[in-house]
Design a protein around this motif. Structure first.
Motif, PDB file in Angstrom:
ATOM      1  N   TYR A 153      20.364  13.494   6.580  1.00  0.00           N
ATOM      2  CA  TYR A 153      21.500  12.529   6.892  1.00  0.00           C
ATOM      3  C   TYR A 153      20.960  11.401   7.791  1.00  0.00           C
ATOM      4  CZ  TYR A 153      25.063  10.484   9.585  1.00  0.00           C
ATOM      5  OH  TYR A 153      26.109   9.729  10.453  1.00  0.00           O
ATOM      6  N   PHE A 209      23.439  15.236  -1.381  1.00  0.00           N
ATOM      7  CA  PHE A 209      22.853  16.658  -1.926  1.00  0.00           C
ATOM      8  C   PHE A 209      21.928  16.337  -3.018  1.00  0.00           C
ATOM      9  CE2 PHE A 209      24.837  19.383   1.052  1.00  0.00           C
ATOM     10  CZ  PHE A 209      25.956  19.062   1.290  1.00  0.00           C
ATOM     11  N   TYR A 243      33.871  16.607  -3.116  1.00  0.00           N
ATOM     12  CA  TYR A 243      32.753  16.615  -4.134  1.00  0.00           C
ATOM     13  C   TYR A 243      33.029  17.178  -5.576  1.00  0.00           C
ATOM     14  CZ  TYR A 243      29.719  16.105   0.234  1.00  0.00           C
ATOM     15  OH  TYR A 243      29.411  15.564   1.262  1.00  0.00           O
ATOM     16  N   TYR A 250      21.631  24.274   2.844  1.00  0.00           N
ATOM     17  CA  TYR A 250      22.843  24.893   2.822  1.00  0.00           C
ATOM     18  C   TYR A 250      22.574  25.805   1.491  1.00  0.00           C
ATOM     19  CZ  TYR A 250      25.924  21.376   4.997  1.00  0.00           C
ATOM     20  OH  TYR A 250      26.315  20.572   6.038  1.00  0.00           O
ATOM     21  N   LEU A 273      20.589  23.200  10.927  1.00  0.00           N
ATOM     22  CA  LEU A 273      20.391  21.948  10.909  1.00  0.00           C
ATOM     23  C   LEU A 273      19.161  21.560  11.647  1.00  0.00           C
ATOM     24  CD1 LEU A 273      23.158  19.060  11.971  1.00  0.00           C
ATOM     25  CD2 LEU A 273      20.642  19.280  13.008  1.00  0.00           C
ATOM     26  N   GLY A 321      31.525  28.092  -2.614  1.00  0.00           N
ATOM     27  CA  GLY A 321      31.366  26.692  -1.943  1.00  0.00           C
ATOM     28  C   GLY A 321      30.229  26.845  -1.170  1.00  0.00           C
ATOM     29  N   LEU A 322      29.762  25.891  -0.812  1.00  0.00           N
ATOM     30  CA  LEU A 322      28.355  25.795   0.082  1.00  0.00           C
ATOM     31  C   LEU A 322      28.440  26.197   1.478  1.00  0.00           C
ATOM     32  CD1 LEU A 322      27.883  23.649  -2.169  1.00  0.00           C
ATOM     33  CD2 LEU A 322      26.051  22.690  -0.576  1.00  0.00           C
ATOM     34  N   GLN A 360      19.950  18.903   6.714  1.00  0.00           N
ATOM     35  CA  GLN A 360      20.773  20.286   6.762  1.00  0.00           C
ATOM     36  C   GLN A 360      20.323  20.815   5.377  1.00  0.00           C
ATOM     37  OE1 GLN A 360      24.812  19.354   7.747  1.00  0.00           O
ATOM     38  NE2 GLN A 360      24.098  17.602   8.820  1.00  0.00           N
ATOM     39  N   LEU A 373      34.820  20.701  -4.910  1.00  0.00           N
ATOM     40  CA  LEU A 373      34.774  21.262  -3.589  1.00  0.00           C
ATOM     41  C   LEU A 373      35.168  20.053  -2.593  1.00  0.00           C
ATOM     42  CD1 LEU A 373      31.263  22.501  -4.052  1.00  0.00           C
ATOM     43  CD2 LEU A 373      33.002  23.928  -3.555  1.00  0.00           C
ATOM     44  N   LEU A 403      25.550  18.145  -6.035  1.00  0.00           N
ATOM     45  CA  LEU A 403      27.019  17.762  -5.645  1.00  0.00           C
ATOM     46  C   LEU A 403      26.787  16.260  -5.680  1.00  0.00           C
ATOM     47  CD1 LEU A 403      26.889  20.506  -4.315  1.00  0.00           C
ATOM     48  CD2 LEU A 403      28.637  19.823  -2.783  1.00  0.00           C
ATOM     49  N   PHE A 463      33.232  21.472 -10.899  1.00  0.00           N
ATOM     50  CA  PHE A 463      33.663  22.355  -9.892  1.00  0.00           C
ATOM     51  C   PHE A 463      33.767  21.533  -8.545  1.00  0.00           C
ATOM     52  CE2 PHE A 463      34.415  26.169  -7.826  1.00  0.00           C
ATOM     53  CZ  PHE A 463      33.286  26.396  -6.973  1.00  0.00           C
ATOM     54  N   HIS A 467      26.680  26.306   5.201  1.00  0.00           N
ATOM     55  CA  HIS A 467      25.824  25.749   5.931  1.00  0.00           C
ATOM     56  C   HIS A 467      24.980  26.815   6.610  1.00  0.00           C
ATOM     57  CE1 HIS A 467      23.952  23.878   9.814  1.00  0.00           C
ATOM     58  NE2 HIS A 467      23.767  22.848   9.092  1.00  0.00           N
ATOM     59  N   TYR A 483      27.399  15.875  11.427  1.00  0.00           N
ATOM     60  CA  TYR A 483      27.384  17.468  11.822  1.00  0.00           C
ATOM     61  C   TYR A 483      27.314  18.075  10.633  1.00  0.00           C
ATOM     62  CZ  TYR A 483      28.822  15.321  16.169  1.00  0.00           C
ATOM     63  OH  TYR A 483      28.816  14.385  17.312  1.00  0.00           O
ATOM     64  N   GLU A 484      27.529  19.373  10.663  1.00  0.00           N
ATOM     65  CA  GLU A 484      27.325  20.436   9.331  1.00  0.00           C
ATOM     66  C   GLU A 484      28.763  20.129   8.711  1.00  0.00           C
ATOM     67  OE1 GLU A 484      26.420  21.053  12.217  1.00  0.00           O
ATOM     68  OE2 GLU A 484      26.879  23.208  13.027  1.00  0.00           O
ATOM     69  N   GLN A 485      28.815  20.418   7.521  1.00  0.00           N
ATOM     70  CA  GLN A 485      30.080  20.343   6.799  1.00  0.00           C
ATOM     71  C   GLN A 485      30.387  21.638   6.272  1.00  0.00           C
ATOM     72  OE1 GLN A 485      29.910  17.250   3.450  1.00  0.00           O
ATOM     73  NE2 GLN A 485      29.036  15.849   4.892  1.00  0.00           N
ATOM     74  N   GLN A 540      30.784  19.052  -8.811  1.00  0.00           N
ATOM     75  CA  GLN A 540      29.431  19.634  -9.147  1.00  0.00           C
ATOM     76  C   GLN A 540      29.711  19.785 -10.784  1.00  0.00           C
ATOM     77  OE1 GLN A 540      28.441  23.363  -7.179  1.00  0.00           O
ATOM     78  NE2 GLN A 540      26.382  22.865  -7.195  1.00  0.00           N
ATOM     79  N   PHE A 587      32.603  23.939   3.645  1.00  0.00           N
ATOM     80  CA  PHE A 587      33.118  23.685   2.282  1.00  0.00           C
ATOM     81  C   PHE A 587      34.163  25.039   1.841  1.00  0.00           C
ATOM     82  CE2 PHE A 587      30.391  20.924   0.048  1.00  0.00           C
ATOM     83  CZ  PHE A 587      29.383  20.694   1.045  1.00  0.00           C
ATOM     84  N   GLY A 588      34.921  24.501   1.131  1.00  0.00           N
ATOM     85  CA  GLY A 588      36.199  25.209   0.590  1.00  0.00           C
ATOM     86  C   GLY A 588      35.790  26.118  -0.422  1.00  0.00           C
ATOM     87  N   PRO A 589      36.430  27.113  -1.015  1.00  0.00           N
ATOM     88  CA  PRO A 589      36.088  27.931  -2.316  1.00  0.00           C
ATOM     89  C   PRO A 589      35.717  27.177  -3.598  1.00  0.00           C
ATOM     90  CG  PRO A 589      38.153  28.244  -1.738  1.00  0.00           C
ATOM     91  CD  PRO A 589      37.729  27.463  -0.414  1.00  0.00           C
ATOM     92  N   TYR A 644      35.461  10.371   0.614  1.00  0.00           N
ATOM     93  CA  TYR A 644      35.597  10.739   2.114  1.00  0.00           C
ATOM     94  C   TYR A 644      36.507  10.022   2.941  1.00  0.00           C
ATOM     95  CZ  TYR A 644      32.600   7.125   3.774  1.00  0.00           C
ATOM     96  OH  TYR A 644      31.953   5.774   4.027  1.00  0.00           O
ATOM     97  N   GLY A 689      29.582  11.895  10.752  1.00  0.00           N
ATOM     98  CA  GLY A 689      29.340  12.749   9.382  1.00  0.00           C
ATOM     99  C   GLY A 689      27.882  13.390   9.605  1.00  0.00           C
TER     100      GLY A 689
END
Lengths: 111, 114
Positions: free
Chosen positions: A92, A101, B36, A35, A48, A42-43, A33, B90, B44, B88, A45, B101-103, B38, B105-107, B49, B99
């Protein structure tokens, strides 16, 4: 390690040029993936690509994957100043069961 | 649609003080949740998790802990902050599964320990 390593660490180009970023990894993967992270955010996406795919497109983004070389590349065509950000790849594999990452590529697009 | 919230956005805390960062997700059920950290200009580092309520996996042994008291709430805590905890932070979520699938992220929370 499952972690991807991006290259180059930093890239500076002019608006309208293409930007290519590379990612290498060491283990077998199920998918990889990409990003983007704008400064202080934040990151997000981007795309993929699965291990059985060789190329994928999304708008101005083109991602390739070469599992024999354990490498991937992200191409951004006709770059814009708004593309300025850090770009991360995240391989992944089910053996790792999580994304890891790398350090990212810092892309600067000059207007 | 799904939304992820983090607060506070910024935090300045003295060494030795406690920490509590909160993350909540809306619009999805039973997500995988991640914390995470950073460092400036770096990648990251996965800290914790969770695949379900009360199920926490720690990636890095240190003075931080995480809890998931509700399905869509993830909390990062410390009893005594160290200078090295600055960074930082996250939070992210992904759909239930392996896991892969795409993740999302929050701000982020910018923590400075002084």
């Amino acid at each position: 390690s499952q972690q991807g390593e991006e290259d180059p660490q930093a890239l500076s180009i002019q608006e309208g040029e293409n930007a290519t970023m590379n990612c290498s990894y060491k283990t077998s993967i199920n998918n990889l993936q990409w990003y983007r992270q704008n400064s202080g955010r934040g990151l997000v996406h981007l795309i993929l690509i699965r291990s059985n795919e060789r190329e994928k497109h999304s708008g101005r983004l083109r991602v390739t994957l070469d599992t024999s070389k354990k490498s991937s590349s992200l191409l951004i065509t006709a770059s814009r100043a708004a593309d300025t950000a850090s770009y991360f790849c995240a391989p992944y594999s089910t053996s790792g069961s999580r994304l890891t990452f790398g350090e990212g590529t810092q892309l600067t697009v000059n207007p | 649609s799904q939304t992820i919230h983090q607060w506070p956005a910024t935090l300045v805390q003295p060494v030795g003080s406690p920490l509590s960062l909160e993350c909540t997700v809306e619009g999805t059920s039973n997500p995988n949740l991640y914390w995470y950290r950073q460092a400036a200009g770096r990648g990251l580092q996965l800290l914790f998790y969770s695949v379900g309520i009360g199920q926490i996996s720690s990636e890095v042994p240190q003075n931080l802990s995480a809890s998931r008291p509700q399905d869509r709430q993830f909390i990062l805590s410390s009893k005594k902050l160290l200078l090295s905890d600055s960074g930082f932070y996250l939070c992210a979520w992904s759909a239930t599964g392996h896991g892969s699938y795409e993740q999302y992220f929050g701000p982020g929370t910018r923590l400075t320990v002084t």
